[in-house]
Design an enzyme around this catalytic site. Structure first.
Site, mmCIF file in Angstrom:
data_model
loop_
_atom_site.group_PDB
_atom_site.id
_atom_site.type_symbol
_atom_site.label_atom_id
_atom_site.label_comp_id
_atom_site.label_asym_id
_atom_site.label_seq_id
_atom_site.Cartn_x
_atom_site.Cartn_y
_atom_site.Cartn_z
ATOM 1 N N HIS A 157 10.513 12.047 88.820
ATOM 2 C CA HIS A 157 11.086 13.585 88.502
ATOM 3 C C HIS A 157 12.614 13.270 88.132
ATOM 4 O O HIS A 157 13.367 13.547 88.948
ATOM 5 C CB HIS A 157 10.953 14.179 89.611
ATOM 6 C CG HIS A 157 10.723 15.672 89.726
ATOM 7 N ND1 HIS A 157 9.480 16.088 89.204
ATOM 8 C CD2 HIS A 157 11.646 16.890 89.788
ATOM 9 C CE1 HIS A 157 9.432 17.616 89.211
ATOM 10 N NE2 HIS A 157 10.719 17.917 89.227
ATOM 11 N N GLY B 177 11.473 19.847 82.922
ATOM 12 C CA GLY B 177 10.481 19.580 81.791
ATOM 13 C C GLY B 177 9.990 18.183 82.012
ATOM 14 O O GLY B 177 9.032 17.292 81.337
ATOM 15 N N ILE C 195 6.757 16.504 79.915
ATOM 16 C CA ILE C 195 6.932 14.995 79.335
ATOM 17 C C ILE C 195 5.792 14.286 79.950
ATOM 18 O O ILE C 195 5.437 13.357 79.140
ATOM 19 C CB ILE C 195 8.206 14.640 79.735
ATOM 20 C CG1 ILE C 195 9.436 15.328 79.072
ATOM 21 C CG2 ILE C 195 8.426 12.965 79.401
ATOM 22 C CD1 ILE C 195 10.759 15.054 79.497
#
Length: 253
Positions: free
Chosen positions: A66, A71, A75
């Site tokens: 993380h 996003g 991703i």
């Protein structure tokens, strides 16, 4: 640059990533391992990792680290597809729509994530200080983030890959075949701007062969009424060739 290395989140969240200094170290290790996969993937190398397993480890490993404020999930799903292409399980430019299957089974996806995220969250002590400030203390071992059991994640990804191959890829193939047929039929008979025609065909396919009054109003100045009627007629004629009036999965695309 996609974002900045983030600090652990606030109280009440279901997951806290590794401390920033550990996150940076593990990100470097994950990237190094991922970038070296193609060298170990060929032949009978005993260290060869199956592509779906490798993609799962990279994808879930990234989302567990993380590193960005936003996003991370998007991703991570891209990394799964990218790994399959990098290891030549898919020709470059091709895509197995695993993300569509994952979206359909979002509860199972979250359950796979939680096999790691819940135990990890328990290793953090969070104390409220004031206003929006909290004190975070990681009381567990760094090995929690270094070595995690990917069994559930791999099982889930394999299930989604099978479903995407047997259901979603077939649905998308049907959709593209229908789109191409209608587009060519209208394009050979009328002079319509390509971008407008593409949008209208997609809208008509998505709504069972009908263009709404609002859509007709939206395009009334650039697309003649007889063209709109022809798109509807061609779409309805094509959809009528299927037993249920709809190609496999067309309404889900």
């Amino acid at each position: 640059m996609l974002g900045k290395i983030r600090l652990p989140g606030a109280i009440g969240v279901s997951y806290l990533p590794p401390p920033p200094e550990l996150c940076e170290e593990l990100m470097s290790a994950l990237m190094e391992w991922a970038n070296g996969l193609s060298e170990r993937h060929g032949g009978s190398d005993p260290d060869r990792v199956p592509a779906l397993v490798a993609g799962t480890v990279i994808s879930f490993g990234f989302v567990f680290l993380h590193p960005f404020m936003d996003g991370n999930g998007r991703i991570s799903r891209f990394l799964l597809h990218h790994t399959l292409c990098q290891l030549r399980e898919l020709p470059r430019g091709n895509l197995l729509p695993i993300s569509i299957a994952m979206k359909r089974h979002e509860g199972d996806y979250l359950a796979a994530l939680e096999t790691f995220s819940k135990p990890a969250r328990e290793q953090w002590r969070v104390n409220w200080v004031d206003a929006d400030h909290h004190d975070f203390h990681f009381k567990g071992s760094e090995n929690l983030y270094r070595y995690w059991d990917a069994t559930q994640a791999v099982t889930f990804t394999l299930k989604m890959a099978r479903e995407a191959l047997r259901q979603d890829l077939k649905a998308e193939t049907h959709y593209l075949a229908c789109f191409d047929h209608i587009y060519r039929s209208i394009d050979t008979r009328f002079d319509v701007r390509g971008s407008d025609l593409s949008r209208l065909v997609m809208m008509c396919l998505s709504h069972g062969g009908k263009l709404s009054k609002n859509r007709r109003k939206q395009f009334r100045h650039q697309v003649p009424e007889d063209v709109l009627n022809a798109i509807e007629s061609e779409t309805q004629l094509l959809l009528g060739e299927f037993p249920d009036g709809n190609p496999i999965g067309l309404s889900e695309i």
